[in-house]
Design a protein around this motif. Structure first.
Motif, PDB file in Angstrom:
ATOM      1  N   THR A 158      -7.860 -13.700 -10.485  1.00 24.47           N
ATOM      2  CA  THR A 158      -8.841 -14.069  -9.473  1.00 24.47           C
ATOM      3  C   THR A 158      -8.808 -13.152  -8.245  1.00 24.47           C
ATOM      4  O   THR A 158      -9.622 -13.315  -7.344  1.00 24.47           O
ATOM      5  CB  THR A 158      -8.644 -15.535  -9.024  1.00 24.47           C
ATOM      6  N   ALA A 159      -7.885 -12.207  -8.210  1.00 26.03           N
ATOM      7  CA  ALA A 159      -7.834 -11.254  -7.088  1.00 26.03           C
ATOM      8  C   ALA A 159      -9.055 -10.336  -7.164  1.00 26.03           C
ATOM      9  O   ALA A 159      -9.499  -9.971  -8.257  1.00 26.03           O
ATOM     10  CB  ALA A 159      -6.552 -10.434  -7.153  1.00 26.03           C
ATOM     11  N   PRO A 160      -9.610  -9.963  -6.015  1.00 23.75           N
ATOM     12  CA  PRO A 160     -10.771  -9.057  -6.030  1.00 23.75           C
ATOM     13  C   PRO A 160     -10.422  -7.718  -6.672  1.00 23.75           C
ATOM     14  O   PRO A 160      -9.299  -7.223  -6.526  1.00 23.75           O
ATOM     15  CB  PRO A 160     -11.091  -8.870  -4.541  1.00 23.75           C
ATOM     16  N   GLU A 161     -11.399  -7.152  -7.385  1.00 23.09           N
ATOM     17  CA  GLU A 161     -11.163  -5.877  -8.076  1.00 23.09           C
ATOM     18  C   GLU A 161     -10.698  -4.794  -7.124  1.00 23.09           C
ATOM     19  O   GLU A 161      -9.809  -4.017  -7.463  1.00 23.09           O
ATOM     20  CB  GLU A 161     -12.425  -5.399  -8.812  1.00 23.09           C
ATOM     21  N   HIS A 162     -11.300  -4.735  -5.916  1.00 21.63           N
ATOM     22  CA  HIS A 162     -10.900  -3.666  -4.997  1.00 21.63           C
ATOM     23  C   HIS A 162      -9.442  -3.818  -4.575  1.00 21.63           C
ATOM     24  O   HIS A 162      -8.747  -2.825  -4.373  1.00 21.63           O
ATOM     25  CB  HIS A 162     -11.829  -3.591  -3.773  1.00 21.63           C
ATOM     26  N   HIS A 163      -8.950  -5.057  -4.472  1.00 19.06           N
ATOM     27  CA  HIS A 163      -7.546  -5.284  -4.112  1.00 19.06           C
ATOM     28  C   HIS A 163      -6.640  -4.803  -5.246  1.00 19.06           C
ATOM     29  O   HIS A 163      -5.668  -4.075  -5.009  1.00 19.06           O
ATOM     30  CB  HIS A 163      -7.305  -6.761  -3.804  1.00 19.06           C
ATOM     31  N   LEU A 164      -6.957  -5.195  -6.475  1.00 18.12           N
ATOM     32  CA  LEU A 164      -6.149  -4.754  -7.621  1.00 18.12           C
ATOM     33  C   LEU A 164      -6.194  -3.239  -7.768  1.00 18.12           C
ATOM     34  O   LEU A 164      -5.169  -2.609  -8.058  1.00 18.12           O
ATOM     35  CB  LEU A 164      -6.644  -5.415  -8.912  1.00 18.12           C
ATOM     36  N   ALA A 165      -7.366  -2.656  -7.572  1.00 20.48           N
ATOM     37  CA  ALA A 165      -7.495  -1.194  -7.686  1.00 20.48           C
ATOM     38  C   ALA A 165      -6.594  -0.503  -6.666  1.00 20.48           C
ATOM     39  O   ALA A 165      -5.931   0.492  -6.985  1.00 20.48           O
ATOM     40  CB  ALA A 165      -8.950  -0.772  -7.499  1.00 20.48           C
ATOM     41  N   THR A 166      -6.533  -1.030  -5.455  1.00 17.42           N
ATOM     42  CA  THR A 166      -5.682  -0.455  -4.415  1.00 17.42           C
ATOM     43  C   THR A 166      -4.206  -0.574  -4.784  1.00 17.42           C
ATOM     44  O   THR A 166      -3.437   0.374  -4.621  1.00 17.42           O
ATOM     45  CB  THR A 166      -5.952  -1.157  -3.061  1.00 17.42           C
ATOM     46  N   VAL A 167      -3.804  -1.735  -5.311  1.00 17.71           N
ATOM     47  CA  VAL A 167      -2.416  -1.957  -5.727  1.00 17.71           C
ATOM     48  C   VAL A 167      -2.047  -0.979  -6.845  1.00 17.71           C
ATOM     49  O   VAL A 167      -0.987  -0.345  -6.816  1.00 17.71           O
ATOM     50  CB  VAL A 167      -2.210  -3.426  -6.187  1.00 17.71           C
ATOM     51  N   LEU A 168      -2.924  -0.845  -7.836  1.00 14.09           N
ATOM     52  CA  LEU A 168      -2.664   0.043  -8.975  1.00 14.09           C
ATOM     53  C   LEU A 168      -2.635   1.504  -8.532  1.00 14.09           C
ATOM     54  O   LEU A 168      -1.761   2.272  -8.955  1.00 14.09           O
ATOM     55  CB  LEU A 168      -3.707  -0.178 -10.073  1.00 14.09           C
ATOM     56  N   LEU A 169      -3.562   1.890  -7.697  1.00  7.90           N
ATOM     57  CA  LEU A 169      -3.615   3.268  -7.200  1.00  7.90           C
ATOM     58  C   LEU A 169      -2.336   3.595  -6.425  1.00  7.90           C
ATOM     59  O   LEU A 169      -1.803   4.700  -6.530  1.00  7.90           O
ATOM     60  CB  LEU A 169      -4.844   3.463  -6.321  1.00  7.90           C
ATOM     61  N   GLY A 170      -1.818   2.628  -5.697  1.00  7.89           N
ATOM     62  CA  GLY A 170      -0.576   2.810  -4.956  1.00  7.89           C
ATOM     63  C   GLY A 170       0.616   3.083  -5.859  1.00  7.89           C
ATOM     64  O   GLY A 170       1.625   3.619  -5.414  1.00  7.89           O
ATOM     65  N   ALA A 171       0.490   2.733  -7.131  1.00  6.75           N
ATOM     66  CA  ALA A 171       1.552   2.977  -8.108  1.00  6.75           C
ATOM     67  C   ALA A 171       1.250   4.216  -8.959  1.00  6.75           C
ATOM     68  O   ALA A 171       1.831   4.403 -10.019  1.00  6.75           O
ATOM     69  CB  ALA A 171       1.714   1.759  -9.013  1.00  6.75           C
ATOM     70  N   ASN A 172       0.322   5.056  -8.486  1.00  8.45           N
ATOM     71  CA  ASN A 172      -0.095   6.270  -9.203  1.00  8.45           C
ATOM     72  C   ASN A 172      -0.699   5.975 -10.571  1.00  8.45           C
ATOM     73  O   ASN A 172      -0.489   6.718 -11.527  1.00  8.45           O
ATOM     74  CB  ASN A 172       1.061   7.266  -9.346  1.00  8.45           C
ATOM     75  N   ILE A 173      -1.431   4.879 -10.644  1.00  7.31           N
ATOM     76  CA  ILE A 173      -2.196   4.555 -11.853  1.00  7.31           C
ATOM     77  C   ILE A 173      -3.650   4.839 -11.513  1.00  7.31           C
ATOM     78  O   ILE A 173      -4.173   4.337 -10.520  1.00  7.31           O
ATOM     79  CB  ILE A 173      -1.991   3.075 -12.255  1.00  7.31           C
TER      80      ILE A 173
END
Length: 118
Positions: free
Chosen positions: A93-108
């Motif tokens: 249920t987390a917003p896509e932009h939030h998940l994208a930021t979290v993943l990008l922060g992990a070099n994904i």
């Protein structure tokens, strides 16, 4: 050479989490569901297959997710833990932009369209 075997693995709790993360990620990544819990035997078998990969743990910000996270920290300390904001509670249920930021922060690598929605 055939299609590359993903070097990165993201471990999530449920299939809805998997679908959400899969839509956001833009590189070949294996996404594994634990279906909420995992036995020590299954966890040991899973770890055996992941030793040569970059492993990320992305679970809900709730009691069940924290229990699973602690289990991974104890049994597989090499894994990197990714955290969603507690206000969203669940990966699904987390917003896509939030998940994208979290993943990008992990070099994904993520689909940039999700970063623009923030």
């Amino acid at each position: 050479m055939n299609e590359a075997i993903p070097e990165k693995v993201i471990i999530v709790e449920g299939t809805s989490d998997k679908r959400k993360v899969k839509a956001i990620v833009s590189e070949p990544v294996e996404i594994i569901c634990t279906n909420g819990t995992i036995s020590l035997t299954k966890l040991d078998e899973l770890i055996e297959t992941l030793l040569d990969k970059d492993v990320f743990i992305l679970v809900d910000a709730d009691d069940a997710g924290e229990k699973l996270r602690k289990q991974f920290k104890r049994e597989f300390p090499e894994a990197e833990h990714l955290y969603i904001d507690r206000m969203y509670r669940e990966v699904a249920t987390a917003p896509e932009h939030h998940l994208a930021t979290v993943l990008l922060g992990a070099n994904i690598d993520v689909n940039m369209e999700f970063l623009d929605r923030g």
